[in-house]
Design a protein around this motif. Structure first.
Motif, short mmCIF file in Angstrom:
data_model
loop_
_atom_site.label_atom_id
_atom_site.label_comp_id
_atom_site.label_asym_id
_atom_site.label_seq_id
_atom_site.Cartn_x
_atom_site.Cartn_y
_atom_site.Cartn_z
N ASP A 54 26.98 37.80 42.78
CA ASP A 54 26.93 38.22 44.19
C ASP A 54 27.22 37.04 45.12
N LYS A 55 26.82 35.83 44.69
CA LYS A 55 27.07 34.64 45.51
C LYS A 55 28.56 34.31 45.61
N GLN A 56 29.36 34.90 44.73
CA GLN A 56 30.79 34.60 44.74
C GLN A 56 31.55 35.43 45.78
N ILE A 57 30.93 36.49 46.30
CA ILE A 57 31.61 37.36 47.26
C ILE A 57 31.99 36.55 48.49
N GLY A 58 33.24 36.65 48.88
CA GLY A 58 33.76 35.90 50.02
C GLY A 58 34.43 34.60 49.64
N ARG A 59 34.21 34.12 48.41
CA ARG A 59 34.85 32.89 47.96
C ARG A 59 36.33 33.12 47.67
N THR A 60 37.12 32.09 47.94
CA THR A 60 38.53 32.11 47.57
C THR A 60 38.67 31.41 46.22
N VAL A 61 39.32 32.06 45.28
CA VAL A 61 39.41 31.54 43.92
C VAL A 61 40.85 31.53 43.44
N GLN A 62 41.12 30.63 42.52
CA GLN A 62 42.42 30.56 41.87
C GLN A 62 42.31 31.24 40.51
N VAL A 63 43.00 32.33 40.33
CA VAL A 63 42.88 33.14 39.12
C VAL A 63 44.15 33.05 38.30
N MET A 64 44.02 32.61 37.06
CA MET A 64 45.16 32.62 36.14
C MET A 64 45.21 33.98 35.47
N VAL A 65 46.29 34.68 35.64
CA VAL A 65 46.44 36.05 35.12
C VAL A 65 46.53 36.00 33.60
N THR A 66 45.83 36.91 32.96
CA THR A 66 45.85 37.00 31.51
C THR A 66 46.49 38.31 31.08
N ALA A 67 46.85 38.36 29.80
CA ALA A 67 47.55 39.54 29.29
C ALA A 67 46.61 40.58 28.71
N THR A 68 45.39 40.19 28.36
CA THR A 68 44.54 41.09 27.59
C THR A 68 43.19 41.37 28.21
N GLU A 69 42.80 40.69 29.28
CA GLU A 69 41.48 40.92 29.86
C GLU A 69 41.44 42.27 30.56
N GLY A 70 40.26 42.88 30.58
CA GLY A 70 40.09 44.11 31.34
C GLY A 70 40.47 45.33 30.53
N ARG A 71 39.49 46.19 30.26
CA ARG A 71 39.74 47.35 29.41
C ARG A 71 40.18 48.59 30.18
N LYS A 72 40.08 48.56 31.49
CA LYS A 72 40.38 49.76 32.28
C LYS A 72 41.50 49.52 33.26
N GLN A 73 42.48 48.71 32.86
CA GLN A 73 43.56 48.39 33.77
C GLN A 73 44.33 49.64 34.18
N ALA A 74 44.58 50.53 33.22
CA ALA A 74 45.34 51.73 33.55
C ALA A 74 44.59 52.63 34.52
N GLU A 75 43.25 52.71 34.36
CA GLU A 75 42.46 53.57 35.22
C GLU A 75 42.34 53.01 36.64
N THR A 76 42.19 51.71 36.76
CA THR A 76 41.93 51.11 38.07
C THR A 76 43.18 50.55 38.73
N ALA A 77 44.29 50.51 38.00
CA ALA A 77 45.53 49.93 38.51
C ALA A 77 45.32 48.47 38.90
N ARG A 78 44.43 47.79 38.18
CA ARG A 78 44.17 46.38 38.44
C ARG A 78 44.64 45.52 37.28
N LEU A 79 44.97 44.28 37.60
CA LEU A 79 45.20 43.26 36.60
C LEU A 79 43.95 42.38 36.53
N SER A 80 43.93 41.46 35.56
CA SER A 80 42.75 40.63 35.38
C SER A 80 43.16 39.20 35.10
#
Length: 514
Positions: free
Chosen positions: A384-410
């Motif tokens: 919860d303390k991370q909300i509002g923080r700006t982060v640098q995210v390296m995109v991965t190929a396999t993270e996240g099990r519900k990518q198709a459902e949420t239309a999100r990458l991880s």
């Protein structure tokens, strides 16, 4: 006679590697894959592989039952697949030796932790002699990182800096199976990291059973901090991580190196195992809770945003309710981002297996559930303390099990927290290995969400790792690159994969069993 060469011998044989256990085993499996490809084998992408390699673990509960269950299923497959071979290696093979062939005589090759490079030769010898081959060395033959590798990621890589362990933790069988610590030469480590970066990767994780004990073999107590600084200076390497350190050997020079080396990430995995000093002593863990908490305080003093994770064993022999309360206290004070919590179970061959006061399963389960509930709450509060923080995210190929459902990458933030993010309409799409600048909008116990406001676009930085992903996709979908179609022989490097097929994890990492 030459005209009667078996056509099967002229056709590249396919292989599959199934991996049990820890990061070290995953890394070993990349070396096994690389050795097989260097010998002319190709990765199986469809149908039954000609060679199935099972890289075993002896740490997890019921490891032998799960192995023989899998071997039983493969026995019937082998009857229908002419020429199929089965190889078993790794920690359980090192421990059980000829037991595997006695229980599963249809296995063709059994090899240990010290001779992974022998696998191709053992497979060929088994075919030629038409009999099973057993080779278990008692000491390291060749340092694993001198073997070719087939990395499972274009953007990240494991780099082993040492193998084996000099500690005598009473619950652990690893030293008996991996041997005493053997350190790799710094120049060899740096050469491998440079080759990985040249191949396009931008992240490495340094591996060792006790990674911060690096240097003990050649007498430099500050060798690990020096290594961090030198690896951190490699041009093009954006993220450096390491696992797993031991609290007893974790010194302030390592904290300084982490804080002062820009590409060493603000992340630390520090195994606690128990918060009770009495239990830590019974475990032969040569630190106490005060020292452990002091390390965390010093890390956070220099890196306030560091995410710290841990390992904890519940129900060690003789653990009382008072001991368990001490673990809850230390966990509350530590504010771990996450914790891998395990229920103790007997490991034959370890001192703890014969200790008095083994804890009944129902008590262990109840304590495990209380600890998990506490850590879930802390993880959620810290996220919860991370909300509002700006982060640098390296995109991965396999993270996240519900990518198709949420239309999100991880992807992973610099502190290794898992971040899911959406792709705004009309925005460019990042490739695995690219880095996206995001603002955290939601939090849960085990992940963060960073959705872009309507009308916005992703802030994407294209990287050499993303370029490596593009090359891998072009090769796997276009011109074949296997030894079957190349006059130059099999292509094996430190790692660009030609086909995105991972080793197969057999154990469920969430099953709480250690």
């Amino acid at each position: 006679m030459e005209d009667m060469i078996d056509e099967k011998l002229a056709t590249p044989r396919s292989y599959e590697v199934r991996t049990y256990g820890c990061q070290m085993n995953v890394h070993d499996s990349e070396r096994l894959s690389g050795s097989l490809e260097a010998a002319g084998y190709i990765r199986a992408t469809e149908g039954q592989a000609d060679v199935v390699v099972i890289n075993t673990c002896a740490v997890r509960e019921n490891a032998d039952n799960k192995l023989y269950g899998n071997l039983g299923m493969l026995a019937s497959v082998k009857k229908e697949h002419d020429g199929m071979q089965i190889a078993v290696g790794g920690c359980l093979a090192q421990k059980d030796k000829n037991v595997i062939l006695e229980k599963a005589p249809w296995v063709d090759v059994v090899f240990g932790t010290h001779n992974m490079g022998s696998l191709p030769a053992l497979l060929e010898r088994a075919r030629h002699n038409e009999e099973a081959q057993l080779e278990i060395l008692e000491s390291l033959d060749v340092f694993p990182s001198t073997l070719p590798a087939r990395r499972e990621s274009t953007h990240s890589a494991w780099v082993s800096i040492s193998v084996g362990c000099n500690n005598t933790c009473t619950f652990c069988i690893v030293p008996a199976l991996r041997g005493k610590e053997k350190d790799r030469r710094p120049g060899d480590i740096l050469a491998e990291v440079q080759a990985i970066v040249d191949d396009g990767a931008i992240e490495v994780t340094l591996l060792g059973q006790n990674v911060n004990s690096y240097g003990v073999e050649f007498g430099d107590r500050q060798a690990f901090s020096k290594l961090l600084r030198v690896v951190g200076a490699i041009k093009g390497l954006e993220r450096v991580r390491f696992t797993s350190p031991h609290p007893a050997a974790f010194t302030d020079d390592v904290i300084d190196a982490m804080a002062e080396t820009p590409n060493v990430m603000p992340q630390l995995h520090m195994p606690l195992q128990s918060g009770s000093d009495r239990v830590l002593k019974a475990m032969r863990r040569s630190y106490r809770s005060t020292k452990f908490l002091g390390i965390l305080d010093r890390v956070r003093a220099q890196m306030p945003q560091a995410a710290i994770t841990t390992d904890i064993i519940v129900g060690f022999p003789g653990e009382t309710e008072e001991d368990f309360q001490e673990t809850l206290r230390v966990v509350e004070e530590s504010r771990f981002a996450s914790a891998y919590t395990f229920q103790y179970s007997i490991r034959p061959g370890t001192p703890a297996a014969t200790m008095d006061d083994q804890i009944p399963k129902e008590i262990v389960q109840e304590r495990y559930e209380r600890l998990a509930s506490l850590q879930d709450r802390i993880s959620r509060e810290e996220n919860d303390k991370q909300i509002g923080r700006t982060v640098q995210v390296m995109v991965t190929a396999t993270e996240g099990r519900k990518q198709a459902e949420t239309a999100r990458l991880s992807g992973r933030a610099e502190d290794s927290r898992l971040v899911h993010f959406d792709i705004p309409e009309g925005s460019a799409v990042p490739r695995p290995g690219d880095v996206v600048t995001l603002t955290i909008t939601e939090a849960a116990a085990f992940h963060l969400v960073a959705d872009t406001p309507a009308g916005g676009a992703l802030d994407i930085r294209r990287t050499t790792a993303g370029d490596a992903w593009d090359r891998a996709q072009a090769e796997s979908c276009g011109v074949p690159t296997s030894s079957a179609t190349s006059d130059a022989g099999p292509r094996v490097s430190l790692g660009l994969p030609t086909i995105r097929v991972s080793t197969t994890p057999i154990y469920d990492p969430t099953d709480s069993l250690r």
